[in-house]
Structure formats: C-alpha cells, structure tokens
Design a protein around this motif. Sequence first.
Motif, PDB file in Angstrom:
ATOM      1  N   ILE A  73       0.745  -1.201  -0.009  1.00  0.00           N
ATOM      2  CA  ILE A  73       0.053   0.164   0.103  1.00  0.00           C
ATOM      3  C   ILE A  73       1.071   1.405   0.171  1.00  0.00           C
ATOM      4  O   ILE A  73       1.774   1.338   0.899  1.00  0.00           O
ATOM      5  N   PRO A  74       0.859   2.202  -0.952  1.00  0.00           N
ATOM      6  CA  PRO A  74       1.411   3.371  -0.974  1.00  0.00           C
ATOM      7  C   PRO A  74       1.465   4.228   0.175  1.00  0.00           C
ATOM      8  O   PRO A  74       0.165   4.377   0.681  1.00  0.00           O
ATOM      9  N   THR A  75       2.479   4.824   0.621  1.00  0.00           N
ATOM     10  CA  THR A  75       2.423   5.970   1.943  1.00  0.00           C
ATOM     11  C   THR A  75       3.211   7.145   1.305  1.00  0.00           C
ATOM     12  O   THR A  75       3.824   7.041   0.387  1.00  0.00           O
ATOM     13  N   GLY A  76       2.995   8.105   2.128  1.00  0.00           N
ATOM     14  CA  GLY A  76       3.935   9.363   1.948  1.00  0.00           C
ATOM     15  C   GLY A  76       2.804  10.499   1.471  1.00  0.00           C
ATOM     16  O   GLY A  76       1.785  10.393   1.936  1.00  0.00           O
ATOM     17  N   GLU A  77       3.404  11.397   0.907  1.00  0.00           N
ATOM     18  CA  GLU A  77       2.672  12.619   0.573  1.00  0.00           C
ATOM     19  C   GLU A  77       1.375  12.449  -0.074  1.00  0.00           C
ATOM     20  O   GLU A  77       1.164  11.443  -1.036  1.00  0.00           O
ATOM     21  N   THR A  78       0.321  13.061   0.363  1.00  0.00           N
ATOM     22  CA  THR A  78      -1.151  12.484  -0.382  1.00  0.00           C
ATOM     23  C   THR A  78      -1.619  13.755  -0.917  1.00  0.00           C
ATOM     24  O   THR A  78      -1.373  15.137  -0.374  1.00  0.00           O
ATOM     25  N   THR A  79      -2.304  13.802  -2.063  1.00  0.00           N
ATOM     26  CA  THR A  79      -3.005  14.877  -2.663  1.00  0.00           C
ATOM     27  C   THR A  79      -4.067  14.481  -3.188  1.00  0.00           C
ATOM     28  O   THR A  79      -4.442  13.461  -3.848  1.00  0.00           O
ATOM     29  N   ILE A  80      -5.153  15.204  -2.635  1.00  0.00           N
ATOM     30  CA  ILE A  80      -6.671  14.811  -2.807  1.00  0.00           C
ATOM     31  C   ILE A  80      -7.128  15.287  -4.255  1.00  0.00           C
ATOM     32  O   ILE A  80      -6.859  16.063  -4.712  1.00  0.00           O
ATOM     33  N   VAL A  81      -7.563  14.194  -4.921  1.00  0.00           N
ATOM     34  CA  VAL A  81      -8.236  14.405  -6.508  1.00  0.00           C
ATOM     35  C   VAL A  81      -9.785  14.391  -6.323  1.00  0.00           C
ATOM     36  O   VAL A  81     -10.250  15.361  -7.111  1.00  0.00           O
ATOM     37  N   GLU A  82     -10.300  13.752  -5.531  1.00  0.00           N
ATOM     38  CA  GLU A  82     -11.726  13.923  -5.719  1.00  0.00           C
ATOM     39  C   GLU A  82     -12.245  13.457  -4.329  1.00  0.00           C
ATOM     40  O   GLU A  82     -11.989  12.446  -3.650  1.00  0.00           O
ATOM     41  N   ILE A  83     -13.438  14.046  -4.113  1.00  0.00           N
ATOM     42  CA  ILE A  83     -14.090  13.585  -2.779  1.00  0.00           C
ATOM     43  C   ILE A  83     -15.554  13.557  -3.176  1.00  0.00           C
ATOM     44  O   ILE A  83     -16.103  14.452  -3.615  1.00  0.00           O
ATOM     45  N   THR A  84     -15.984  12.499  -2.567  1.00  0.00           N
ATOM     46  CA  THR A  84     -17.693  12.170  -2.643  1.00  0.00           C
ATOM     47  C   THR A  84     -17.993  11.890  -1.438  1.00  0.00           C
ATOM     48  O   THR A  84     -17.500  10.938  -0.730  1.00  0.00           O
TER      49      THR A  84
END
Length: 644
Positions: A73-84
């Motif tokens: 499972i990838p970890t690290g910096e997170t960028t939100i693309v879409e929220i539902t």
Amino acid sequence: MMLKNGFSLVSCLFLLTLTTGCASLVEVTAIEQFSKAIESGDLKSLKHHTTMKFSKVALRDETSLDDLKILKIPTGETTIVEITDISENHKKVVAEVGKNKKKLLYELKRVTKTGEWVVDDIYIKQKQQNLTVMKSVTEQMDLLLTVREFVSAWEKGNRDDILGTTDGDFKETLQQLHPAFLAKLSQKVAGESKSSKKRRPDAQLDKNIAIIRLPRRSGEMVISMKLQDGKWKATDVAVESKVDGNHISSAKKQAKMLLAVSNFLDAYNKNDKAELEKYSASQFFNGSLDFGDLKLAALPQSHAAAADYELRIENNLANFVTHNDGKMVNLSLVKLESDEIDVPEKYLIEEVTLFQEQGNQQITLTSLFSTRATTMVFSDALSKRDMKILDFSSTPDFSKRVWKQVEPQLVSQLPLDEITEPGFEILDIQFNGAITKVSARQGNLPVTYILREHLGQLLVDDIELDLKGRPSSVKATLEMMVQVQNYAFSMHEQNIRNLQRHSSRDFNELVWRQVDQVPQTSFNIPELLMSDLASLEINENAGYSRIQLGSAQRGATVLFKKQQGQYVVDDIMIHSDTVASNYLSTKKELRMSMAANAGTLKQSTVQATYTISNETVPESSAAPQAVSIPEIQPTAFELPQQEP
C-alpha cells in the motif's frame, strides 16, 4: 454601492476556499495518519486510525503488518483528487499517494464519539488477466490472514482449528476422519514451510473464490478458498513438491481415501461384514470377504495404520501401504464416480495384499479366503463324488485328464479312499505367484493341494500325497486308474470300439480287430480290473506304465504303452494261484478263446495262427509246414477314429 458588493463577493470566495481547504485537510490528515502508522509498524496506532470493522478483519493478528506490506500500500505525501460525500459520516476519497502518485480510493468514516475521520477501507487498482480491477484491502487482508491461520492450524495439527479453517465437503470428510489419520494428513500438507515473514502468498480472487499459492521449502502449497457468509474457508488444498512422495494433488481426495481405509479397517477388525460391505468393492466382498474367516488374516487397527503410511495415487486407483507387526500391508482403492452431478465421488477397497517374510512372499485376501474355500469345497466334493463340483473347481487340465473321462456308472467306484478319510484340516498355505500350495491333513494322512490361477480364479490342479508304490500326484494316478476302470466297463459292456480306442496296436491286431464281442475266458477280467490299487509305476522316458491291482493270488497287472502321446493298454496279466506261473496274459487267453470259439470271430477276419505248447521240437525233426499268414494292411496299425 459597487464597492460594497465587490467586498461581499470576495468575502464569499474566501470563505468557500477556506471551507474546501479545511475539508481536504481532514481527509489528508486521516489518510496520512494511516500511512504513518503503516510506515512505523505501529499496530496500535493503525487500529486507532481505522474503523472497528477494518481492525477486526484486517488487523486481527500480530502478523497483519507483514501482510499489509505484501499488499504494498503506497504511503507518503497525499494529494486529494476527488471527494464524494456518501453521507454525513461517510466519504469516498480519491487520492494520489507517494512519489509515484498512485491513485487509491479511500473510504473514510467519522467516529461518532470523537468526530475524528478514520480509514474504513482502501481500494487498489490491480491488473488481472489483462483486466484492471479494484481490490478491497479489507478483503485481501482477510484472505491473507485466513491463509496464515489455515497454515498455522495445519502445522499444529489441532483438530478443531483445522476444521475451523475448512468448509463444505472438505470439512465434512475431515470431520469423519479418524483423529490419527487427520493428524498425519495435516503433517503431510503442512510440511516444512518457510518462516512467516518470508511467506509471500500469491492470491487470485474472482468474486467469492480465491486460489492462493504459498511457497514451501520444497515447492508450494495451493489453497482453494471460498467466501461463505463473509468468511474465507478452504475447500481443498494441494501440495506441489519437488520431493518424490510428498506431492498431494488434492487433500480432499486423500481425506476421502483415508476415510475409506479407516472405515474398512474398523469394520474388518470388528468382524462386521455388514459394515465391511459398504466400504468394499462388490467383487472383492462377494468373492472373498463375505465367506472368509477374517480371523485368519490380521489387519492393523486404524490408529496403527495412520502412524506410518504411504498413499500412492494413479488416476482412479490408489494404494495405501502401511505395516502390521513389521509386515507390509497394501490396501488397493478404486474410485467410483456417479453420472449424477450432486452425488460425490466414492472410494472403495478392492483388494488387500499381505507381504510375508521381508516381502519375498505376498498373498491377497481374495487368494487366502478363496483358497481355503476352494480347498474345503473340493475335499467335500471328493467325499461325495460330486462330479459337477469337482469339474467346476478343477483346472482345465485336471478336469480333462480325469473328471471328464469318468464313466457315469463308475463314479461311485472311483479309487478315492485315501483322500476322502473323515477329518479334513488345513494346516498351512503357501503362495508363490500363480501357484498356491495348501498343506492339510486327511484323517492321519498328510496331503498337499496344488491350486493354480486360471482366468483370475484359483482352481485345484493336483493333490500330492506320499504313498508307497505310486506317484505322489493324485492327478496322474487317477488318470491311469480311470482308464483302467473304463477299460473294464467297456469289456463288461462289450464295447469293442472303445476297447480298440484304448488298446495298443498289437492288442488290436491280435484281438479287438478280429472280434465282434469280447471272447469268453475262465477269468472275470472286468471284475479283476476293478480291484484295489496295489502299486502304480509310470516311466515317461521309456513310455510305459504298469498298474498292479488286487493281490498276487487274485488280481491283475495292467501294462500300458505310450502311443501317439497317450497311454493305451498293451496287455493285462491275470494274477491267479490256480496256474503254475501265477500269471496269465489276457491277450493269450483271449486268443485261445477265439481259437476255441470261432463263432466269436468276424466273418471276414482271417485268424492269425497262434500256438501255445510246452513241448520242445527237436532240431533234427522235420520243420513243420509253414503257415500262410495274410499280410496286414497299414490300416490295421492306425489308431481307430474317435467317436463322433
């Protein structure tokens, strides 16, 4: 006025941006806290930042972190693309995580008490058979942990734990299996696996079915699983091994085979033939076990057989090999398949082979029980002179040479007294390939029955006994005696044709070809030929045989000559104390009767001159006039044709 409206618009945009930013911050925080817990290997923190459902399913074991690493499972910096927003307390968030910005779908839920957002599940894109599918981490973790629990249960061999990891027909079979067999099967399945940290299962999921390949030291384990009521359960397991003898194509099938063996051994040792029939092939049961005395051949108890066994499988056949008191025992199994889809396959025992004395001698239960039965039936038939049973239970050679030659009127007079004494007991049986020897006692007389395999059946081929003055072979003795009695019967019945068939060329030349009926003599030759056997000599090399009947004062000696591969009567020497020599030739007696009673001759026959005299002719005496003897045609020397 315009300034006031402009200020209001800017204020609204600022508030909207602030609100969106705060929302993204909440999701990012929840995801990054989850990722940091994975990176640090902090199981407690990981459980804190996930829902109760996720923790119970995906984090239920201390090894859960190892399996999470397997999923990468990838970890690290997170960028939100879409929220539902699914609901007030439930969101679906698409985010790019890590250096490679891999897109993941997170399901987040808010904890009611604290208002904190935590991870409820994660979906990762995976390629499977040229298709890209979204796989739930919860489902994958549940499967991987179930695999570990499965392996752990089978390695420890705990019955309840093993049954708890299985389902369906597999579980049902294991439940019925003897504990000792289940323990041994679990050892063979578990084998020597790699350490937990080094196991990297390869799972292939398709809806509610999964195939997991787990490395072992000498191969790999292949587990078939099915999702039932939200839980993964094993429906079968295979072991692909590089070591001969350790390969298991299907543990479920092996369990069915072991169950058949266990049930068979239990029923056999209880002498329960009704139960034994359920686990035996019909031919094996009907042709052996049904009438056999099971106490004659000991088989191991189930728990003893399970201690050390080898199961060799080939297509629909299998051999279960174990030991009993140091001697090898082999149970042969056959698989029965039904044409009906809902009827499961069934395994039955079709034979049991016992190996004796370091494996040099082997016997089957069919041979053992049928040998005893055949011998007992044959002995009883001899006593009763039951020709049908004797013929049925004898080899073709024995039957052809003896039983089929007996005249029906002479059955009661067959010379069988020595081998029909009361009190028949089997002492020992020795098996040697197609030949079986049965040592027995007939009254006080030791006898040996020789049985030979013919078309899958053991039949009596001979009986051996040691009596002075005769061959050890009862078959050879009876063959000659039946011929003598038949000869006597033919003389009594005036059957000249049969007498010709069983007489030598010389006997036929001098007597039987010249008469229509048996010439009368002062001796009852048929009665003498029915006297008790005194001695029998057969000389195969010289091609003759001699049978002495009765006594020296009253009896007969039959002289046989081998002609065209068969023994025929050449003469019968009559024993009589009324003549000086005590012996008279039947040929000469018949010739003298023919000379005295010309009416017995065929009308077309020219009688050969035959003179018997005790006077010596002086050499100086004139030679008698030569008697003209007609030339004998070649046909007179040919064996008569068989009756049509």
